[in-house]
Motif scaffolding. Structure first.
Motif, PDB file in Angstrom:
ATOM      1  N   LEU A 295       3.380   2.128  -6.026  1.00 33.66           N
ATOM      2  CA  LEU A 295       2.330   1.137  -6.251  1.00 33.66           C
ATOM      3  C   LEU A 295       1.167   1.369  -5.295  1.00 33.66           C
ATOM      4  O   LEU A 295      -0.005   1.282  -5.686  1.00 33.66           O
ATOM      5  CB  LEU A 295       2.890  -0.271  -6.060  1.00 33.66           C
ATOM      6  CG  LEU A 295       1.911  -1.431  -6.305  1.00 33.66           C
ATOM      7  CD1 LEU A 295       1.395  -1.412  -7.731  1.00 33.66           C
ATOM      8  CD2 LEU A 295       2.603  -2.763  -6.005  1.00 33.66           C
ATOM      9  N   PHE A 296       1.502   1.713  -4.051  1.00 29.04           N
ATOM     10  CA  PHE A 296       0.473   2.026  -3.068  1.00 29.04           C
ATOM     11  C   PHE A 296      -0.323   3.253  -3.497  1.00 29.04           C
ATOM     12  O   PHE A 296      -1.553   3.280  -3.399  1.00 29.04           O
ATOM     13  CB  PHE A 296       1.124   2.282  -1.707  1.00 29.04           C
ATOM     14  CG  PHE A 296       0.163   2.649  -0.622  1.00 29.04           C
ATOM     15  CD1 PHE A 296      -0.531   1.673   0.068  1.00 29.04           C
ATOM     16  CD2 PHE A 296      -0.054   3.982  -0.292  1.00 29.04           C
ATOM     17  CE1 PHE A 296      -1.422   2.012   1.075  1.00 29.04           C
ATOM     18  CE2 PHE A 296      -0.950   4.325   0.706  1.00 29.04           C
ATOM     19  CZ  PHE A 296      -1.635   3.336   1.389  1.00 29.04           C
ATOM     20  N   LEU A 297       0.368   4.273  -3.994  1.00 27.10           N
ATOM     21  CA  LEU A 297      -0.294   5.495  -4.441  1.00 27.10           C
ATOM     22  C   LEU A 297      -1.251   5.209  -5.596  1.00 27.10           C
ATOM     23  O   LEU A 297      -2.391   5.684  -5.599  1.00 27.10           O
ATOM     24  CB  LEU A 297       0.749   6.527  -4.873  1.00 27.10           C
ATOM     25  CG  LEU A 297       0.219   7.794  -5.545  1.00 27.10           C
ATOM     26  CD1 LEU A 297      -0.613   8.609  -4.563  1.00 27.10           C
ATOM     27  CD2 LEU A 297       1.356   8.627  -6.111  1.00 27.10           C
ATOM     28  N   GLU A 298      -0.797   4.427  -6.559  1.00 29.13           N
ATOM     29  CA  GLU A 298      -1.625   4.136  -7.726  1.00 29.13           C
ATOM     30  C   GLU A 298      -2.943   3.485  -7.321  1.00 29.13           C
ATOM     31  O   GLU A 298      -4.014   3.869  -7.800  1.00 29.13           O
ATOM     32  CB  GLU A 298      -0.856   3.221  -8.684  1.00 29.13           C
ATOM     33  CG  GLU A 298      -1.605   2.890  -9.964  1.00 29.13           C
ATOM     34  CD  GLU A 298      -0.780   2.032 -10.908  1.00 29.13           C
ATOM     35  OE1 GLU A 298      -1.375   1.404 -11.799  1.00 29.13           O
ATOM     36  OE2 GLU A 298       0.459   1.983 -10.742  1.00 29.13           O
ATOM     37  N   ASN A 299      -2.871   2.513  -6.424  1.00 30.70           N
ATOM     38  CA  ASN A 299      -4.082   1.838  -5.972  1.00 30.70           C
ATOM     39  C   ASN A 299      -4.930   2.741  -5.087  1.00 30.70           C
ATOM     40  O   ASN A 299      -6.162   2.693  -5.148  1.00 30.70           O
ATOM     41  CB  ASN A 299      -3.717   0.560  -5.221  1.00 30.70           C
ATOM     42  CG  ASN A 299      -3.273  -0.558  -6.143  1.00 30.70           C
ATOM     43  OD1 ASN A 299      -4.090  -1.260  -6.708  1.00 30.70           O
ATOM     44  ND2 ASN A 299      -1.975  -0.704  -6.315  1.00 30.70           N
ATOM     45  N   SER A 300      -4.295   3.574  -4.284  1.00 31.34           N
ATOM     46  CA  SER A 300      -5.023   4.461  -3.380  1.00 31.34           C
ATOM     47  C   SER A 300      -5.829   5.497  -4.154  1.00 31.34           C
ATOM     48  O   SER A 300      -6.969   5.805  -3.791  1.00 31.34           O
ATOM     49  CB  SER A 300      -4.054   5.163  -2.431  1.00 31.34           C
ATOM     50  OG  SER A 300      -3.378   4.232  -1.616  1.00 31.34           O
TER      51      SER A 300
END
Length: 268
Positions: free
Chosen positions: A132-137
């Motif tokens: 989820l962090f990767l997707e937003n980043s």
């Protein structure tokens, strides 16, 4: 550590910092150098990335990493994500071609510092939270690349916020970039000695004052190059270049193609 999905990846590592093989990736790739002296070999020549500077590879560019000091940090972005972001932001050029230029920008630096800290602390965290962090980043860095990465989608050098005396010079250069500025004149606007100003500017921006001015002229010239039938000579002279040969030389250095080739590829 590597986090990846269909839109791209984040990579940070402290080993295998030298590569013997050439690479050719079908994605955009942002390289950030937290410790400086990262070096890459391209067919067009070597690229050196100083401390806290970044460089963006366009898709399908042959390159080989020669050196990375202490750490390698990179972000890969699939063209489809960057193109979708460009369209949502209202950029006319939805398939941007970034310039072959490394420099500093505070917003890129802040973003990469936060991401690097997160990766260090959360290497063994819940895989779902990392994804989820990767997707937003990836969505965030796509926006930052388009806003602060110089290239065909920009009509001027990306805005840089710095100390007041540097900003005063940048504003003055933007207002009269066609004029024949000297380092002495710039230092007067900055209210600094010539040598102090040149060193301070390079430290904060990552390139020399004259290089910044030439790049600003080049990026301002891109719109008439793409959207008008003006001759290359006329565009060069109207944007502050002393000759068409100096304009062609800088254009080739930044894009690995001549203004005529750039016009053919990106023109309406």
């Amino acid at each position: 550590m590597i986090l990846n999905n269909n839109n791209g990846l984040l990579l940070m590592r402290h080993d295998h910092l030298h590569e013997r093989d050439w690479r050719n990736d079908d994605c955009y790739k942002l390289i950030f150098s937290p410790y400086g002296q990262a070096e890459y070999q391209l067919n067009q020549g070597d690229i050196s990335i100083g401390q806290n500077e970044f460089f963006i590879f366009n898709p399908n560019i042959d390159h080989k990493q020669l050196k990375a000091t202490e750490e390698k940090f990179l972000v890969e972005i699939q063209p489809s994500l960057l193109q979708e972001t460009a369209q949502q932001l209202g950029f006319k050029m939805i398939e941007p071609e970034f310039s072959l230029l490394s420099y500093r920008h505070a917003q890129i630096h802040q973003w990469t510092s936060f991401i690097r800290d997160f990766l260090k602390v959360n290497e063994d965290s819940n895989p779902m939270s990392n994804q989820l962090f990767l997707e937003n980043s990836l969505a965030q860095i796509s926006i930052l690349m388009l806003q602060y990465g110089s290239g065909s989608h920009q009509n001027q050098f990306p805005k840089i916020i710095s100390e007041k005396n540097i900003n005063n010079v940048l504003d003055a250069l933007k207002d009269s970039y066609q004029e024949d500025w000297t380092l002495d004149q710039m230092s007067v606007v900055a209210r600094m000695s010539k040598y102090q100003f040149a060193h301070f500017f390079k430290e904060k921006i990552g390139i020399s004052p004259y290089s910044w001015l030439q790049l600003y002229r080049l990026f301002k010239s891109q719109q008439p190059l793409i959207s008008t039938d003006q001759t290359i000579l006329t565009i060069a002279l109207e944007h502050g270049f002393s000759s068409v040969s100096s304009y062609n030389h800088l254009f080739k250095k930044i894009y690995s193609k001549t203004p005529t080739q750039f016009r053919f590829i990106h023109g309406n």
